[in-house]
Design an enzyme around this catalytic site. Structure first.
Site, PDB file in Angstrom:
ATOM      1  N   HIS A 190       1.753   4.657  -2.794  1.00  0.00           N
ATOM      2  CA  HIS A 190       1.930   6.105  -2.638  1.00  0.00           C
ATOM      3  C   HIS A 190       3.293   6.533  -3.202  1.00  0.00           C
ATOM      4  CE1 HIS A 190      -1.597   7.000  -0.307  1.00  0.00           C
ATOM      5  NE2 HIS A 190      -1.258   6.219   0.708  1.00  0.00           N
TER       6      HIS A 190
ATOM      7  N   HIS B 260       0.835  -1.216   0.000  1.00  0.00           N
ATOM      8  CA  HIS B 260       0.000   0.000   0.000  1.00  0.00           C
ATOM      9  C   HIS B 260       0.865   1.259   0.000  1.00  0.00           C
ATOM     10  CE1 HIS B 260      -3.519   2.509   1.263  1.00  0.00           C
ATOM     11  NE2 HIS B 260      -2.551   3.230   1.807  1.00  0.00           N
ATOM     12  N   GLU B 261       1.790   1.332   0.949  1.00  0.00           N
ATOM     13  CA  GLU B 261       2.603   2.545   1.050  1.00  0.00           C
ATOM     14  C   GLU B 261       3.499   2.729  -0.167  1.00  0.00           C
ATOM     15  OE1 GLU B 261       1.980   4.803   3.105  1.00  0.00           O
ATOM     16  OE2 GLU B 261       0.623   3.651   4.379  1.00  0.00           O
TER      17      GLU B 261
ATOM     18  N   HIS C 188       3.248   6.899  -6.853  1.00  0.00           N
ATOM     19  CA  HIS C 188       2.544   8.126  -7.232  1.00  0.00           C
ATOM     20  C   HIS C 188       3.511   9.312  -7.220  1.00  0.00           C
ATOM     21  CE1 HIS C 188      -1.735  10.098  -6.804  1.00  0.00           C
ATOM     22  NE2 HIS C 188      -1.157  10.399  -7.947  1.00  0.00           N
TER      23      HIS C 188
END
Length: 693
Positions: free
Chosen positions: A484, A480-481, A487
């Site tokens: 980020h 998940h991290e 991104h």
């Protein structure tokens, strides 16, 4: 442009912040940065940017995009360098000196931001460019920048009268101080509430790795025995394994009691109730009924009623599922000879027992397959290589802010370096709880910057020489991290205002949630889930997937409970204050009102340690995880329908959405990838709230 030159830097040339970093990608020179460098650099950065703003404000020539918007984007280079370091260190390595600097400068930085956004001269120039934006030959990103700046200024108070502006300054300064104070208190409360165990028999059921981590944590604080440290959310991972019911209760009560000031312990309640009141007062200055209305006016959700409608459709079903799950688990509790109802500290333990029996999956047996270094290199980074053509080279030659930290250089498919990925996996007393991604350098073509992103987790450090192993949830968190991080790494925008994750709060979690798809993908899992040279058996993988789907009622309910607490605090109108001693009653009423008062399911965060909303930027925004999950479920379906881990799909996702940051409308970017607007059915089906297709 005729302007007054900025004042010379009142900064010692020996201060490493005095000039841009000469390290690759502008990585801060942590080998030369000392705590005593931070405050002088912040002071100099504030002075430099004030001078730059004054030059913009007093320019006698008519305002243009270049002399106003672009000049604002270029301003504050020194301040950006030092605040990136202070913000990162205060969260990841908050020594006493760093925390003191953070506390001192938080209100000064808030006032500094107000000085810009409440300066009528600067706003007049922005407003002039905004009025002429469609007749000035600007490209699409430039028009969007003008519109975004204009909206930022209005939402920051530029159009208020002078009396209201002065009150706004006071509110913002106090809120910044309180937010920093809340974060510090939560870290202190979590450290204070760690459970010290001297009798090893009480740790029965705990795996060797977790026991070694508890021993190391005790030794680090000069204690004998074992120390069960707390992670930030309410559910503590070791509750899955601990057989001693009294110890489970003690650990759970320590977790949920953080910040309540019981028996002279750390009390965060006066801080959070004051913050809620100030936020409500600030919203009223802008003509909004509540802080939630003010926040949601600038999000993709659009309004508080829109969010409440979604929650109303999910809360009753989630709670009913959670109660049904609890009834099953209560049978196991009674079979063990315990009387009474299932308690919150029993839930994880018996859920794992049921999961193990029903799906023949044992979390303790799974953990040896989830070794941290393999999850990272052969899982997280490998999936990014397959989907986007990236490669990663560890750079031990580059300095870090702590010995635990790793740095990787990220290369594109053509071998070109695109940025740095800084990884900080382990928990420590100077690190706040939870997991997050942030940046040291934001990508911008205007400034010639390539990104430096960091990801922080809180994995218990194993004993000396032992490898760290993760839980299944921690594997999901790592993917998940890193979503980020991608991104930020893929950002390809001109203006720093739009870089990377600079998107609405209820959109920012969407790309990271999509990246969780690859954690258990059949082309990724066998590469990292290996123990003693053997991959996790295929039949166990199938059972694992079924097992991971169990407990959706609990997971959805605990998340929704935290969401409604956030919205309850931030739906208070101005003048309606809650007394510190009434915090627990306020929480209970909010949960009851939404039908989420399920006795065996605690809220993921209680108010006293809800760092997302009182120590971070998620106020009235915690709903964004479920809102983003609507988009995530849609895109997971899109990937699955079109072949999964396929470069063409990754390239499209990157080009149309990940690389564009805030430079395009986020929902338009989503539709450019998916081919249509999002629908709720994929998420409702995944959450068990619709029949399977």
């Amino acid at each position: 442009m005729t302007t007054t030159a900025p004042a010379p830097l009142p900064l010692d040339p020996g201060n490493p912040f005095a000039v841009p970093s000469d390290l690759p990608y502008g990585l801060p020179p942590f080998d030369r940065i000392r705590e005593e460098h931070l405050a002088p650099a912040l002071e100099a950065g504030l002075a430099e940017q004030r001078a730059e703003w004054e030059s913009i404000a007093t320019d006698p020539a008519p305002a243009t995009f270049t002399t106003t918007l672009e000049a604002l984007e270029r301003s504050g280079a020194l301040l950006a360098r030092v605040t990136a370091v202070v913000n990162a260190l205060s969260s990841a390595h908050g020594t006493e000196g760093v925390r003191a600097v953070d506390a001192r400068f938080a209100p000064l930085l808030a006032a500094h931001g107000d000085a810009l956004h409440l300066d009528a001269r600067v706003f007049a120039r922005v407003d002039a460019v905004h009025s002429a934006r469609h007749d000035s030959g600007l490209d699409a990103e430039q028009v969007r920048l003008v519109e975004r700046y204009h909206r930022d200024f209005v939402r920051a108070g530029a159009a208020l009268d002078e009396t209201s502006k002065e009150r706004l300054r006071q509110i913002n300064t106090e809120l910044s101080t309180l937010s920093q104070r809340f974060s510090t208190l939560v870290t202190d409360a979590s450290n204070e509430a760690a459970v010290h165990v001297l009798d090893e028999h009480r740790l029965r059921g705990l795996g060797d790795g977790a026991k070694a981590a508890a021993s190391a944590a005790a030794a680090e604080r000069g204690l004998d025995g074992w120390l069960l440290t707390l992670v930030l959310p309410t559910p503590q991972p070791v509750l899955v394994d601990l057989q001693d019911r009294d110890l489970r209760r003690e650990l759970h009560e320590a977790a949920v009691g953080r910040g309540l000031g019981r028996d002279g312990t750390v009390d965060t309640r006066p801080v959070l109730v004051r913050m809620a009141a100030l936020r409500a007062e600030r919203a009223a200055l802008f003509g909004h009924a509540t802080h939630a209305d003010y926040v949601l006016d600038d999000q993709t959700a659009g309004s508080l009623p829109a969010v409440l409608d979604v929650l109303a459709g999910m809360c009753p079903t989630a709670a009913a599922n959670a109660r049904a799950e609890a009834a099953e688990l209560e049978e196991l509790l009674h079979a063990d000879g315990h009387e009474g109802p299932l308690q919150p500290w029993d839930h994880a333990y018996y859920a794992e027992r049921l999961r193990s029996a029903r799906f023949a999956v044992d979390a303790a047996e799974l953990r040896p397959y989830l070794r941290l270094d393999r999850v990272v290199v052969d899982g997280v980074l490998h999936a990014a290589g397959r989907l986007y053509g990236l490669s990663f080279t560890e750079r031990p030659d580059l300095p870090t802010y702590h010995p635990d930290v790793q740095t990787f250089e990220v290369h594109d498919v053509d071998g070109r370096g695109i940025g740095l990925f800084v990884a900080d996996w382990f928990a420590r007393p100077t690190k706040r709880g939870g997991a997050w991604m942030t940046t040291f350098v934001d990508q911008s073509h205007l400034l010639g910057h390539r990104p430096v992103v960091t990801v922080c987790l809180n994995v218990p450090r194993p004993g000396a020489g032992a490898p760290a192993h993760l839980t299944a949830d921690e594997v999901d968190t790592a993917f998940h991290e890193f979503g980020h991080a991608l991104h930020g790494l893929f950002s390809d925008v001109t203006y720093p205002r739009f870089s990377g994750t600079s998107v609405p709060r209820d959109f920012v979690e969407f790309p990271s949630q999509v990246n969780e798809l690859w954690a258990w993908h059949p082309e990724v899992l066998p590469r990292y889930a290996v123990h003693e040279g053997e991959p996790l058996p295929a039949e166990r993988v199938a059972r694992l997937k079924d097992a991971l789907g169990y407990g959706e009622g609990f997971r959805t309910t605990e998340y929704l409970a935290a969401t409604v607490l956030d919205l309850a605090w931030h739906s208070l109108p101005a003048g309606r204050e809650v007394a510190a001693e009434d915090v627990e009653a306020f929480e209970a009423e909010a949960l009851r009102r939404h039908g989420l008062d399920v006795a065996s399911v605690p809220t993921r965060y209680r108010s006293g340690y809800f760092a997302h909303v009182f120590g971070g930027s998620y106020s009235a925004g915690y709903y964004g995880y479920i809102w983003s999950e609507v988009l995530d479920a849609e895109l997971v379906d899109w990937f699955t329908e079109n072949g999964g881990l396929v470069r063409d799909l990754g390239d499209r996702f990157r080009a149309e959405l990940l690389s564009r940051g805030g430079a395009v409308d986020p929902m338009a970017a989503f539709e450019a990838v998916r081919g249509r607007a999002p629908r709720p059915e994929p998420l409702l089906r995944r959450r068990g709230l619709l029949p399977a297709a």
